[in-house]
Motif scaffolding. Sequence first.
Motif, PDB file in Angstrom:
ATOM      1  N   SER A   1       0.848  -1.199   0.000  1.00 42.58           N
ATOM      2  CA  SER A   1       0.000   0.000   0.000  1.00 42.58           C
ATOM      3  C   SER A   1       0.877   1.239   0.000  1.00 42.58           C
ATOM      4  N   GLY A   2       0.258   2.373  -0.327  1.00 40.64           N
ATOM      5  CA  GLY A   2       0.958   3.646  -0.259  1.00 40.64           C
ATOM      6  C   GLY A   2       1.644   4.073  -1.532  1.00 40.64           C
ATOM      7  N   SER A   3       1.373   3.425  -2.674  1.00 35.65           N
ATOM      8  CA  SER A   3       2.016   3.835  -3.919  1.00 35.65           C
ATOM      9  C   SER A   3       1.473   5.177  -4.391  1.00 35.65           C
ATOM     10  N   THR A   4       2.325   5.926  -5.118  1.00 33.98           N
ATOM     11  CA  THR A   4       1.925   7.225  -5.656  1.00 33.98           C
ATOM     12  C   THR A   4       1.789   7.197  -7.178  1.00 33.98           C
ATOM     13  N   ILE A   5       2.334   6.180  -7.828  1.00 36.94           N
ATOM     14  CA  ILE A   5       2.197   5.967  -9.264  1.00 36.94           C
ATOM     15  C   ILE A   5       2.534   4.501  -9.519  1.00 36.94           C
ATOM     16  N   THR A   6       1.919   3.894 -10.538  1.00 36.97           N
ATOM     17  CA  THR A   6       2.059   2.450 -10.727  1.00 36.97           C
ATOM     18  C   THR A   6       2.554   2.123 -12.134  1.00 36.97           C
ATOM     19  N   ILE A   7       3.344   1.033 -12.205  1.00 36.08           N
ATOM     20  CA  ILE A   7       3.771   0.452 -13.479  1.00 36.08           C
ATOM     21  C   ILE A   7       3.071  -0.891 -13.640  1.00 36.08           C
TER      22      ILE A   7
ATOM     23  N   ALA B   1      -2.203   8.276 -12.135  1.00 36.75           N
ATOM     24  CA  ALA B   1      -1.481   7.869 -13.337  1.00 36.75           C
ATOM     25  C   ALA B   1      -0.976   6.440 -13.205  1.00 36.75           C
ATOM     26  N   ILE B   2      -0.918   5.754 -14.341  1.00 35.53           N
ATOM     27  CA  ILE B   2      -0.346   4.415 -14.412  1.00 35.53           C
ATOM     28  C   ILE B   2       0.354   4.278 -15.757  1.00 35.53           C
ATOM     29  N   VAL B   3       1.541   3.661 -15.755  1.00 40.85           N
ATOM     30  CA  VAL B   3       2.344   3.493 -16.963  1.00 40.85           C
ATOM     31  C   VAL B   3       2.349   2.020 -17.346  1.00 40.85           C
ATOM     32  N   GLY B   4       1.864   1.722 -18.562  1.00 45.30           N
ATOM     33  CA  GLY B   4       1.790   0.341 -19.026  1.00 45.30           C
ATOM     34  C   GLY B   4       2.896   0.033 -20.017  1.00 45.30           C
ATOM     35  N   VAL B   5       3.600  -1.078 -19.792  1.00 41.26           N
ATOM     36  CA  VAL B   5       4.703  -1.498 -20.651  1.00 41.26           C
ATOM     37  C   VAL B   5       4.212  -2.583 -21.596  1.00 41.26           C
ATOM     38  N   ASN B   6       4.374  -2.378 -22.891  1.00 41.06           N
ATOM     39  CA  ASN B   6       4.018  -3.389 -23.888  1.00 41.06           C
ATOM     40  C   ASN B   6       5.271  -4.120 -24.367  1.00 41.06           C
ATOM     41  N   LYS B   7       5.084  -5.164 -25.144  1.00 43.04           N
ATOM     42  CA  LYS B   7       6.214  -6.019 -25.517  1.00 43.04           C
ATOM     43  C   LYS B   7       7.138  -5.318 -26.518  1.00 43.04           C
ATOM     44  N   ILE B   8       8.392  -5.717 -26.479  1.00 41.61           N
ATOM     45  CA  ILE B   8       9.407  -5.183 -27.389  1.00 41.61           C
ATOM     46  C   ILE B   8       9.411  -6.024 -28.668  1.00 41.61           C
ATOM     47  N   MET B   9       9.360  -5.335 -29.812  1.00 41.58           N
ATOM     48  CA  MET B   9       9.369  -6.019 -31.105  1.00 41.58           C
ATOM     49  C   MET B   9      10.380  -5.338 -32.030  1.00 41.58           C
TER      50      MET B   9
END
Length: 425
Positions: free
Chosen positions: A337-343, A364-372
Amino acid sequence: MGEFIIKMPDVGEGVAEAELVEWHVKPGDPVREDMVLAAVMTDKATVEIPSPVTGTVLWLGAEIGDTVAVKSPLLRIQVAGEGGEVAAAPVPEAVTIDTTDEQSPPAKVESPPSVEVKTPVQPAPVARAVVQSPADKPLASPAVRLRAQESGIDLRQVPGTGPAGRITHDDLDQFLARGAQPSVTPAGLAMKTAVEEIKVTGLRRRISEKMVLATSRIPHITYVEEIDVTDLEDLRTTMNASRKPDQTKLTILPFLMRAIVKAVAEQPGVNATFDDDAGIISRHGAVHIGIATQTPAGLTVPVVRHAEARNIWNCATELVRLADAARTGSALREELSGSTITITSLGAMGGIATTPIINHPEVAIVGVNKIMTRPMWDGSQFIPRKMMNLSSSFDHRVVDGWDAAAFVQRLKVLLETPALIFIES
């Protein structure tokens, strides 16, 4: 013999109720002292309830998924000698999870009733046609079966009016008279009609509640940008090849964490939480990065605290430690708990683009997609480059589209020129 009543224990921290997520016993089971009887889940932890006595279970006071108030009767045990009652003392927390801060519904625990058993009046039998289940073998005489086979009729589709649903010649005549088309099921194939009902309890219920809270309250805006991570991947490979034995192998996430630290320094509005009930936005100096982690029980979000004070190797070590703790169920409350932004990242399964849901009350949340590897035009020719999309969502009540774009574009510059991540401001 006596009866011993075990009540829902006080699990601490002002918790007035908990959800029953597991029974380890049923009525009639023998129990011994210190044997685990049940497990309950609070907002932050799953707690096991041990038996303080030896005896036999007579009655259970709740069903899986029920919310039980503290001091409500939980179960009754028959014991030798005089009975009594006690609020069972829970063992120390063994499993902790990330859940919503919303309170659970009121308890629905019922006291053991004194019931007068009456034999219900059975309704008079009614003659009716019985439709055979596809999984059942239809009841029919050999002659009826032969006629159906010759006519290409699937007897499972014919309502039977004979005793116990037996199919007669008249039933075949009526079936054909209705203009039914012959039905032949290919050998080895059969229709499936089974339905599995799964009650939503425990962590799955908490995830469901939190997703509903986030999507019902937060107007999401999602911004997708492609990132050329060729140089970043080359740097990561070089650093891993020369790392010390005590250093954790680097993935792309520690680089992204350090990039977020630098980007939020210029866009502090995305490193924030929003109390929409009080109408207060809290912009945080500390960068506590939540890492969405899939576990056998469901999705949890362990938190790497003070990422602004960690170098890339320390970020990697803490990330691995917390992910392992979450998957094994040994993470502490404060680590979830206690996060201020999420990946959020699905690794190689990350797809081309996603629409991540914000971890309420963050913005805010940052989403990582696959590397191609894709062919990219450099002005004179196509060259292979390693490309990755970032799919980031923002609370549009708090973060304007311009600020969201500026934040993501800053991440793009940092990840495409990874040396900038290591330059101290």
